[in-house]
Write a protein that holds these residues in place. Structure first.
Motif, PDB file in Angstrom:
ATOM      1  N   SER A   1      -4.090   0.915  24.376  1.00  0.00           N
ATOM      2  CA  SER A   1      -4.074   1.651  23.118  1.00  0.00           C
ATOM      3  C   SER A   1      -3.597   3.084  23.381  1.00  0.00           C
TER       4      SER A   1
ATOM      5  N   THR B   1      -5.356   5.703  22.749  1.00  0.00           N
ATOM      6  CA  THR B   1      -6.526   6.348  23.359  1.00  0.00           C
ATOM      7  C   THR B   1      -6.578   6.044  24.846  1.00  0.00           C
ATOM      8  N   ASP B   2      -6.296   4.809  25.213  1.00  0.00           N
ATOM      9  CA  ASP B   2      -6.252   4.419  26.617  1.00  0.00           C
ATOM     10  C   ASP B   2      -5.178   5.215  27.357  1.00  0.00           C
TER      11      ASP B   2
ATOM     12  N   LEU C   1       2.504   4.366  17.285  1.00  0.00           N
ATOM     13  CA  LEU C   1       1.404   3.403  17.131  1.00  0.00           C
ATOM     14  C   LEU C   1       1.894   2.061  16.597  1.00  0.00           C
TER      15      LEU C   1
ATOM     16  N   TYR D   1      -6.347   0.743  14.100  1.00  0.00           N
ATOM     17  CA  TYR D   1      -5.985   1.938  14.854  1.00  0.00           C
ATOM     18  C   TYR D   1      -6.994   3.070  14.694  1.00  0.00           C
TER      19      TYR D   1
ATOM     20  N   GLU E   1      -9.714   4.086  16.257  1.00  0.00           N
ATOM     21  CA  GLU E   1     -10.020   4.860  17.467  1.00  0.00           C
ATOM     22  C   GLU E   1      -8.838   5.756  17.856  1.00  0.00           C
ATOM     23  N   ASP E   2      -7.632   5.210  17.774  1.00  0.00           N
ATOM     24  CA  ASP E   2      -6.441   5.994  18.106  1.00  0.00           C
ATOM     25  C   ASP E   2      -6.237   7.133  17.115  1.00  0.00           C
TER      26      ASP E   2
END
Length: 167
Positions: A21, A23-24, A65, A119, A121-122
């Motif tokens: 992701s 975030t990752d 994204l 999405y 969290e992102d």
């Protein structure tokens, strides 16, 4: 990832990092990037640090994204009216009414409203970034189109000086 400045890295290199992701990606460490080899790991982390520090337009982040394959031009239109904060926090009905506008139809609006859950969290990670340049309320800028050779630094210079330039 090419929208975020990582286009010099092959698809195989990116896959080797097993990025799950946005975030990752933002939490990537040098040790984890070492699967690319020491030099490529350093280069990757340097690019990542640039992404974290240099100003980046909100539409480029959301294009990366891949919300239902909505491209940069549509995000530019949308983000003039709707902020990333709105995408995260508005209720479904209010957001969908705000998203339906000329050149953004009901199906695209529904896709965004549904995809934002995937999405979330992102989007929250993006909201915590201090270098995102919001498009909300911006007027249309003169558009500069390139053919042939492209220079990322020159394009960034044009964008910082009131133009809408892209590769």
């Amino acid at each position: 990832l090419s929208n975020l400045g990582f286009k010099d890295f092959s698809v195989l290199s990116i896959r080797a990092l097993n990025i799950l992701s946005f975030t990752d990606l933002m939490n990537m460490t040098y040790d984890r990037a070492l699967v690319l080899g020491a030099v490529n790991a350093k280069n990757f982390i340097d690019r990542l640090n640039a992404l974290k520090l240099n100003d980046i337009p909100d539409y480029r982040i959301l294009t990366a994204l891949s919300f239902s394959n909505i491209g940069a031009e549509k995000w530019k239109i949308i983000l003039k009216e709707v902020s990333i904060d709105d995408l995260v926090n508005m209720n479904y009905n209010d957001l969908i009414h705000k998203l339906i506008m000329p050149s953004i139809g009901a199906k695209t609006a529904e896709a965004i409203c549904n995809d934002r859950i995937l999405y979330k969290e992102d989007l929250e990670t993006i909201l915590r970034m201090n270098n995102i340049v919001s498009s909300k309320g911006l007027l249309d800028k003169p558009r500069v189109a390139f053919t042939g050779a492209r220079d990322r630094e020159f394009i960034d210079l044009l964008n910082r000086n009131g133009f809408d330039a892209d590769e």
